[in-house]
Design a protein around this motif. Structure first.
Motif, PDB file in Angstrom:
ATOM      1  N   SER A   2      -4.540   1.659  -6.159  1.00  0.00           N
ATOM      2  CA  SER A   2      -3.430   1.168  -7.032  1.00  0.00           C
ATOM      3  C   SER A   2      -3.508   0.672  -8.370  1.00  0.00           C
ATOM      4  CB  SER A   2      -2.000   1.768  -6.328  1.00  0.00           C
ATOM      5  OG  SER A   2      -1.520   0.781  -6.049  1.00  0.00           O
TER       6      SER A   2
ATOM      7  N   ARG B 161      -2.191  -1.591  -7.635  1.00  0.00           N
ATOM      8  CA  ARG B 161      -1.232  -3.299  -7.493  1.00  0.00           C
ATOM      9  C   ARG B 161      -0.528  -4.201  -6.937  1.00  0.00           C
ATOM     10  NH1 ARG B 161       3.475   1.115  -4.991  1.00  0.00           N
ATOM     11  NH2 ARG B 161       1.575   1.176  -3.309  1.00  0.00           N
TER      12      ARG B 161
ATOM     13  N   LYS C 186      -0.786  -4.615  -2.428  1.00  0.00           N
ATOM     14  CA  LYS C 186       0.341  -3.779  -2.706  1.00  0.00           C
ATOM     15  C   LYS C 186      -0.347  -2.715  -1.876  1.00  0.00           C
ATOM     16  CE  LYS C 186       4.371  -2.317  -2.858  1.00  0.00           C
ATOM     17  NZ  LYS C 186       5.888  -2.382  -3.861  1.00  0.00           N
TER      18      LYS C 186
ATOM     19  N   SER D 253      -1.696   1.207  -0.857  1.00  0.00           N
ATOM     20  CA  SER D 253      -0.736   2.710  -1.063  1.00  0.00           C
ATOM     21  C   SER D 253      -1.557   4.238  -0.260  1.00  0.00           C
ATOM     22  CB  SER D 253      -1.505   3.463  -2.233  1.00  0.00           C
ATOM     23  OG  SER D 253      -2.986   3.470  -1.983  1.00  0.00           O
ATOM     24  N   ARG D 254      -0.542   4.793   0.029  1.00  0.00           N
ATOM     25  CA  ARG D 254      -0.696   6.219   0.721  1.00  0.00           C
ATOM     26  C   ARG D 254      -2.108   6.304   0.886  1.00  0.00           C
ATOM     27  NH1 ARG D 254       0.653  12.166  -0.203  1.00  0.00           N
ATOM     28  NH2 ARG D 254      -0.136  13.143   1.967  1.00  0.00           N
TER      29      ARG D 254
ATOM     30  N   GLU E 173       5.316  -7.567   4.925  1.00  0.00           N
ATOM     31  CA  GLU E 173       5.708  -7.907   3.668  1.00  0.00           C
ATOM     32  C   GLU E 173       5.920  -9.176   2.677  1.00  0.00           C
ATOM     33  OE1 GLU E 173       7.810  -5.514   0.295  1.00  0.00           O
ATOM     34  OE2 GLU E 173       8.680  -5.407   2.545  1.00  0.00           O
TER      35      GLU E 173
ATOM     36  N   SER F  38       4.882  -3.064   0.907  1.00  0.00           N
ATOM     37  CA  SER F  38       5.750  -2.456   1.939  1.00  0.00           C
ATOM     38  C   SER F  38       5.430  -2.128   3.458  1.00  0.00           C
ATOM     39  CB  SER F  38       6.555  -1.348   0.747  1.00  0.00           C
ATOM     40  OG  SER F  38       7.619  -1.099   1.618  1.00  0.00           O
TER      41      SER F  38
ATOM     42  N   ALA G 229       8.160  -0.091   4.326  1.00  0.00           N
ATOM     43  CA  ALA G 229       8.712   1.201   4.723  1.00  0.00           C
ATOM     44  C   ALA G 229       8.291   2.278   3.971  1.00  0.00           C
ATOM     45  CB  ALA G 229      10.106   0.674   3.417  1.00  0.00           C
ATOM     46  N   GLU G 230       6.996   1.952   2.867  1.00  0.00           N
ATOM     47  CA  GLU G 230       6.286   2.494   2.300  1.00  0.00           C
ATOM     48  C   GLU G 230       5.047   3.079   2.711  1.00  0.00           C
ATOM     49  OE1 GLU G 230       3.422   3.030  -1.850  1.00  0.00           O
ATOM     50  OE2 GLU G 230       4.758   1.015  -1.643  1.00  0.00           O
ATOM     51  N   ILE G 231       4.659   2.381   4.040  1.00  0.00           N
ATOM     52  CA  ILE G 231       3.264   3.122   4.491  1.00  0.00           C
ATOM     53  C   ILE G 231       3.591   3.826   5.596  1.00  0.00           C
ATOM     54  CG2 ILE G 231       0.871   1.966   5.160  1.00  0.00           C
ATOM     55  CD1 ILE G 231       1.768   0.041   3.011  1.00  0.00           C
TER      56      ILE G 231
ATOM     57  N   TRP H  68       3.507   7.668   6.088  1.00  0.00           N
ATOM     58  CA  TRP H  68       2.464   7.950   6.008  1.00  0.00           C
ATOM     59  C   TRP H  68       0.492   7.716   7.180  1.00  0.00           C
ATOM     60  CZ3 TRP H  68       2.880  11.469   2.529  1.00  0.00           C
ATOM     61  CH2 TRP H  68       3.603  11.008   1.635  1.00  0.00           C
TER      62      TRP H  68
END
Length: 286
Positions: free
Chosen positions: A23, A25, A42, A44-45, A183, A212, A214-216, A219
């Motif tokens: 990404s 990021r 950072k 990503s999926r 994180e 994060s 919470a984001e990963i 998935w």
């Protein structure tokens, strides 16, 4: 002449390589005093999927290695970590805001923990497996085998020790790992990736994502090619939902742990990521 500093951008560790997030990021991390330290990738999926693919590809070779060989590899990690003590002490001191003595103690304990788990690679089967009493002319033997790819949410309040405590146990029995580092305190995890890359750990056996949880985590919990989920550091997340999602693909799930003894070394953390295979064999009647 004043020399310019060369700031480092910390990357992911996937398949034995150090890619940037697909990404593009990054996010900033700071010292305990709020001073800028570095930019960190950072994940990503897509990065999580790539890490799972790498982990799955490494299962056969790692699980197929002898227990003695896996022990040698884990012990080699401890040796290399010992050689880079000063770097890890400095990183922990700056990010966690603890004294040099406390940071040094954490590094020493992390090294000892690698050695402790290395010692179990060729011994856990004797404790977790057994010969079963049966009626008839048969041998009946139960042996533990690795479950496969284990996704881990590392403890979020520990730079190094929590990370090592969560990653080492699945490796003992031949599992491969995709781990989301702290994180806020990711430097030691990525520095440890550099240790792994220069040791004898095959690429893909350990894959490290930063960013994060919470984001990963959703998935990882929902991915059909992940066999087990360790939520030791997911106490601040909606981990009940993660368990529910993981149940759709029949994953084995360990719940979060809190406090200074989270992920403390134990045989239970090793056997949590094994499946039991039972073998029947006829006895000779001669």
């Amino acid at each position: 002449m004043t020399r310019l500093a060369v700031p480092k951008t910390y990357k992911l560790y996937i398949g034995g390589k150090f890619p940037r997030s697909e990404s593009g990021r990054t996010y900033e991390i700071s010292t305990a005093k709020g001073e800028f330290v570095a930019n960190v990738a950072k994940a990503s999926r897509k990065d999580a999927r790539d890490a799972i693919v790498a982990a799955r590809g490494a299962v056969k070779g790692w699980a197929g290695a002898t227990a003695y060989n896996r022990g040698q590899v884990l012990y080699r990690i401890a040796e290399l970590l010992e050689g880079r003590r000063a770097q890890f002490v400095d990183e922990i001191t700056r990010l966690e805001g603890v004294s040099a003595a406390a940071a040094s103690a954490q590094v020493d304990e992390a090294i000892d923990r690698w050695v402790w788990y290395a010692g179990w690679t060729d011994k856990h089967a004797q404790v977790a497996g057994n010969a079963n009493p049966v009626a008839g002319p048969y041998f009946n033997i139960s042996v533990p085998e690795p479950t496969g790819v284990v996704a881990v949410i590392a403890p979020q309040d520990s730079s190094l020790l929590g990370f090592v405590s969560a990653v080492a146990p699945p490796l003992v029995t031949g599992n491969t790992v995709v781990v989301v580092a702290s994180e806020r305190l990711p430097l030691s995890a990525i520095s440890l990736a550099e240790v792994l890359a220069t040791s004898d750990v095959p690429g893909g056996v350990v894959n490290i994502l930063t960013g994060s949880p919470a984001e990963i985590a959703p998935w990882l919990a929902s991915h059909a090619d992940v066999n087990a989920l360790d939520l030791v550091g997911a106490g601040s997340l909606d981990w009940i939902d993660l368990q529910i999602v993981a149940a759709d693909t029949l994953k084995r799930v360990l719940p979060p742990e809190e406090g200074p003894d989270a992920a403390a070394p134990s045989l239970d953390r090793i056997t949590a990521f094994t499946e039991t295979k039972t073998v029947w064999h006829t006895k000779s009647m001669v």
